[in-house]
Design a protein around this motif. Structure first.
Motif, PDB file in Angstrom:
ATOM      1  N   HIS A  57     142.539 -11.163  74.384  1.00  0.00           N
ATOM      2  CA  HIS A  57     141.850  -9.906  74.064  1.00  0.00           C
ATOM      3  C   HIS A  57     142.847  -8.751  74.112  1.00  0.00           C
ATOM      4  O   HIS A  57     143.200  -8.276  75.200  1.00  0.00           O
ATOM      5  N   PRO A  58     143.324  -8.277  72.976  1.00  0.00           N
ATOM      6  CA  PRO A  58     144.335  -7.209  72.952  1.00  0.00           C
ATOM      7  C   PRO A  58     143.854  -5.887  73.537  1.00  0.00           C
ATOM      8  O   PRO A  58     144.674  -5.064  73.938  1.00  0.00           O
ATOM      9  N   ALA A  59     142.548  -5.683  73.606  1.00  0.00           N
ATOM     10  CA  ALA A  59     142.030  -4.426  74.164  1.00  0.00           C
ATOM     11  C   ALA A  59     141.978  -4.449  75.692  1.00  0.00           C
ATOM     12  O   ALA A  59     141.678  -3.432  76.318  1.00  0.00           O
ATOM     13  N   LEU A  60     142.281  -5.598  76.274  1.00  0.00           N
ATOM     14  CA  LEU A  60     142.134  -5.766  77.718  1.00  0.00           C
ATOM     15  C   LEU A  60     143.431  -5.433  78.446  1.00  0.00           C
ATOM     16  O   LEU A  60     144.490  -5.971  78.139  1.00  0.00           O
ATOM     17  N   LYS A  61     143.346  -4.525  79.413  1.00  0.00           N
ATOM     18  CA  LYS A  61     144.472  -4.186  80.290  1.00  0.00           C
ATOM     19  C   LYS A  61     144.068  -4.538  81.721  1.00  0.00           C
ATOM     20  O   LYS A  61     142.970  -4.176  82.166  1.00  0.00           O
ATOM     21  N   ILE A  62     144.947  -5.226  82.434  1.00  0.00           N
ATOM     22  CA  ILE A  62     144.587  -5.694  83.769  1.00  0.00           C
ATOM     23  C   ILE A  62     145.614  -5.225  84.798  1.00  0.00           C
ATOM     24  O   ILE A  62     146.809  -5.133  84.517  1.00  0.00           O
ATOM     25  N   TYR A  63     145.102  -4.928  85.983  1.00  0.00           N
ATOM     26  CA  TYR A  63     145.945  -4.445  87.082  1.00  0.00           C
ATOM     27  C   TYR A  63     145.506  -5.155  88.361  1.00  0.00           C
ATOM     28  O   TYR A  63     144.324  -5.460  88.540  1.00  0.00           O
ATOM     29  N   ARG A  64     146.486  -5.375  89.247  1.00  0.00           N
ATOM     30  CA  ARG A  64     146.187  -6.004  90.531  1.00  0.00           C
ATOM     31  C   ARG A  64     146.744  -5.149  91.655  1.00  0.00           C
ATOM     32  O   ARG A  64     147.931  -4.775  91.635  1.00  0.00           O
ATOM     33  N   LEU A  65     145.897  -4.841  92.641  1.00  0.00           N
ATOM     34  CA  LEU A  65     146.335  -4.037  93.768  1.00  0.00           C
ATOM     35  C   LEU A  65     147.099  -4.897  94.769  1.00  0.00           C
ATOM     36  O   LEU A  65     146.953  -6.124  94.809  1.00  0.00           O
ATOM     37  N   SER A  66     147.918  -4.245  95.598  1.00  0.00           N
ATOM     38  CA  SER A  66     148.776  -4.974  96.537  1.00  0.00           C
ATOM     39  C   SER A  66     147.995  -5.577  97.696  1.00  0.00           C
ATOM     40  O   SER A  66     148.448  -6.516  98.341  1.00  0.00           O
ATOM     41  N   ARG A  67     146.818  -5.041  97.951  1.00  0.00           N
ATOM     42  CA  ARG A  67     145.913  -5.585  98.964  1.00  0.00           C
ATOM     43  C   ARG A  67     144.509  -5.113  98.639  1.00  0.00           C
ATOM     44  O   ARG A  67     144.302  -4.362  97.674  1.00  0.00           O
ATOM     45  N   ASN A  68     143.552  -5.502  99.452  1.00  0.00           N
ATOM     46  CA  ASN A  68     142.172  -5.065  99.238  1.00  0.00           C
ATOM     47  C   ASN A  68     142.001  -3.631  99.757  1.00  0.00           C
ATOM     48  O   ASN A  68     141.988  -3.397 100.964  1.00  0.00           O
ATOM     49  N   PHE A  69     141.902  -2.682  98.835  1.00  0.00           N
ATOM     50  CA  PHE A  69     141.746  -1.275  99.211  1.00  0.00           C
ATOM     51  C   PHE A  69     140.288  -0.829  99.173  1.00  0.00           C
ATOM     52  O   PHE A  69     139.961   0.248  99.643  1.00  0.00           O
ATOM     53  N   GLY A  70     139.407  -1.618  98.583  1.00  0.00           N
ATOM     54  CA  GLY A  70     138.008  -1.237  98.480  1.00  0.00           C
ATOM     55  C   GLY A  70     137.618  -0.887  97.059  1.00  0.00           C
ATOM     56  O   GLY A  70     138.456  -0.517  96.217  1.00  0.00           O
ATOM     57  N   GLN A  71     136.330  -1.006  96.787  1.00  0.00           N
ATOM     58  CA  GLN A  71     135.808  -0.827  95.426  1.00  0.00           C
ATOM     59  C   GLN A  71     136.160   0.529  94.825  1.00  0.00           C
ATOM     60  O   GLN A  71     136.604   0.625  93.677  1.00  0.00           O
ATOM     61  N   HIS A  72     135.976   1.592  95.588  1.00  0.00           N
ATOM     62  CA  HIS A  72     136.149   2.925  95.029  1.00  0.00           C
ATOM     63  C   HIS A  72     137.617   3.274  94.830  1.00  0.00           C
ATOM     64  O   HIS A  72     137.959   4.007  93.892  1.00  0.00           O
ATOM     65  N   ALA A  73     138.491   2.742  95.668  1.00  0.00           N
ATOM     66  CA  ALA A  73     139.924   2.916  95.437  1.00  0.00           C
ATOM     67  C   ALA A  73     140.339   2.184  94.165  1.00  0.00           C
ATOM     68  O   ALA A  73     141.158   2.682  93.380  1.00  0.00           O
ATOM     69  N   ALA A  74     139.767   0.997  93.940  1.00  0.00           N
ATOM     70  CA  ALA A  74     140.060   0.244  92.716  1.00  0.00           C
ATOM     71  C   ALA A  74     139.574   0.999  91.485  1.00  0.00           C
ATOM     72  O   ALA A  74     140.234   0.985  90.432  1.00  0.00           O
ATOM     73  N   ILE A  75     138.423   1.659  91.598  1.00  0.00           N
ATOM     74  CA  ILE A  75     137.928   2.477  90.492  1.00  0.00           C
ATOM     75  C   ILE A  75     138.925   3.596  90.175  1.00  0.00           C
ATOM     76  O   ILE A  75     139.248   3.863  89.021  1.00  0.00           O
ATOM     77  N   MET A  76     139.423   4.255  91.227  1.00  0.00           N
ATOM     78  CA  MET A  76     140.387   5.336  91.029  1.00  0.00           C
ATOM     79  C   MET A  76     141.658   4.823  90.353  1.00  0.00           C
ATOM     80  O   MET A  76     142.236   5.497  89.495  1.00  0.00           O
ATOM     81  N   ALA A  77     142.103   3.631  90.740  1.00  0.00           N
ATOM     82  CA  ALA A  77     143.285   3.047  90.104  1.00  0.00           C
ATOM     83  C   ALA A  77     143.042   2.839  88.617  1.00  0.00           C
ATOM     84  O   ALA A  77     143.913   3.139  87.782  1.00  0.00           O
ATOM     85  N   GLY A  78     141.857   2.325  88.260  1.00  0.00           N
ATOM     86  CA  GLY A  78     141.520   2.118  86.863  1.00  0.00           C
ATOM     87  C   GLY A  78     141.422   3.433  86.095  1.00  0.00           C
ATOM     88  O   GLY A  78     141.897   3.540  84.958  1.00  0.00           O
TER      89      GLY A  78
END
Length: 302
Positions: A57-78
């Protein structure tokens, strides 16, 4: 361009269907789009599934955090990686239905900067719905604002709104609260809310209580002010009690002089101390919140 941002945690079996349904919806809208998935260091095989999907899927961009920071931190990263004029935020468990993006987008085109999804008939468990209602009642009282417990992360937001959300420097992140705080022209739209497509929520009761406590303490100093009021109330009651004992002593109705006044003076000093600690706590809390400068998330792979 529309960016769809979703935090990922324990969703290896859900992700293929999520990406497929988002693609179907966005092709129907016939607009440029990108899908941004952020793996909050999920302990399952989510990251490997995401890498496999990204190959197709060329429209898909994926990122992985270095540890579990929590849902809302992951939202901010996105959100920090989103390039669209409009940004959709949704959970990955398919309780937020990709088909509802069209409804949100069309409403936004009427002139709104924020269109949030209102889950009129929530398909969560009774415990989660009850805890959500209790949390928002307490939070709205302490923070002096009003957030609807039927609204969560799911919604569409103009890029200028997200830009200001990312500028909020609070270390404790809570996306719906930040959206409410920044303002702009906002509305809600009723949407279809489904049961979780696979597995169960990663939010245990303990995690929900911890999140609620952290958000309330981070955003509001009203709890400290309540302790100030408590201290002042105790001092007032002890003062009135002292006056009553003094009158009783003058009337000769106190058989053991000294005991009552000693107890009342202890309570009075306790109240004054409590009040002073509360006042100091307000200022210390404000200073503490301003001096924290740790990163909210760290991206490991992309």
């Amino acid at each position: 361009m529309i960016s769809i941002v979703s935090p990922v945690y324990r969703a290896e079996k859900i992700l293929p269907k999520l990406v497929r349904e988002i693609n179907t919806m966005m092709q129907k809208l016939n607009t440029d789009y990108e899908i941004i998935l952020v793996d909050d260091r999920s302990p399952d095989n989510s990251w490997e599934v995401m890498k496999n999907l990204a190959g197709f899927h060329p429209a898909l961009k994926i990122y992985r955090l270095s540890r579990n920071f929590g849902q809302h931190a992951a939202i901010m990263a996105g959100l920090s990686k989103a390039t669209g004029e409009w940004i959709v935020v949704m959970d990955c468990d398919l309780q937020d239905q990709p088909k509802e993006i069209e409804k949100l987008y069309l409403k936004a085109l009427e002139g709104y900067d924020i269109v949030q999804a209102s889950r009129v008939q929530r398909k969560d468990g009774q415990l989660k719905k009850l805890s959500s209602r209790v949390f928002y009642k307490i939070f709205n009282y302490l923070a002096g604002i009003k957030i609807n417990n039927e609204v969560a992360n799911f919604g569409i937001y103009h890029k200028k709104v997200i830009r200001q959300v990312l500028n909020v420097n609070d270390y404790i992140k809570f996306f719906p609260l930040f959206i409410n705080w920044v303002g702009y022209r906002a509305t809600t739209v009723d949407v279809d809310h489904q049961e979780r497509d696979e597995g169960k929520s990663s939010y245990s009761l303990g995690k929900l209580i911890s999140l609620a406590f952290n958000v309330i303490v981070s955003f509001s100093d009203k709890p400290l002010k309540l302790f100030v009021n408590l201290g002042a109330t105790i001092s007032l009651i002890s003062f009135l009690g002292g006056a009553w004992v003094f009158i009783k002593t003058l009337r000769g109705e106190i058989s053991e002089p000294g005991y009552s006044s000693l107890i009342l003076s202890i309570w009075f000093l306790f109240g004054v101390t409590f009040m002073c600690l509360g006042i100091l706590g307000v200022y210390l809390g404000k200073t503490f919140n301003q001096t924290k400068n740790r990163p909210v998330y760290i991206i490991d792979e992309e």
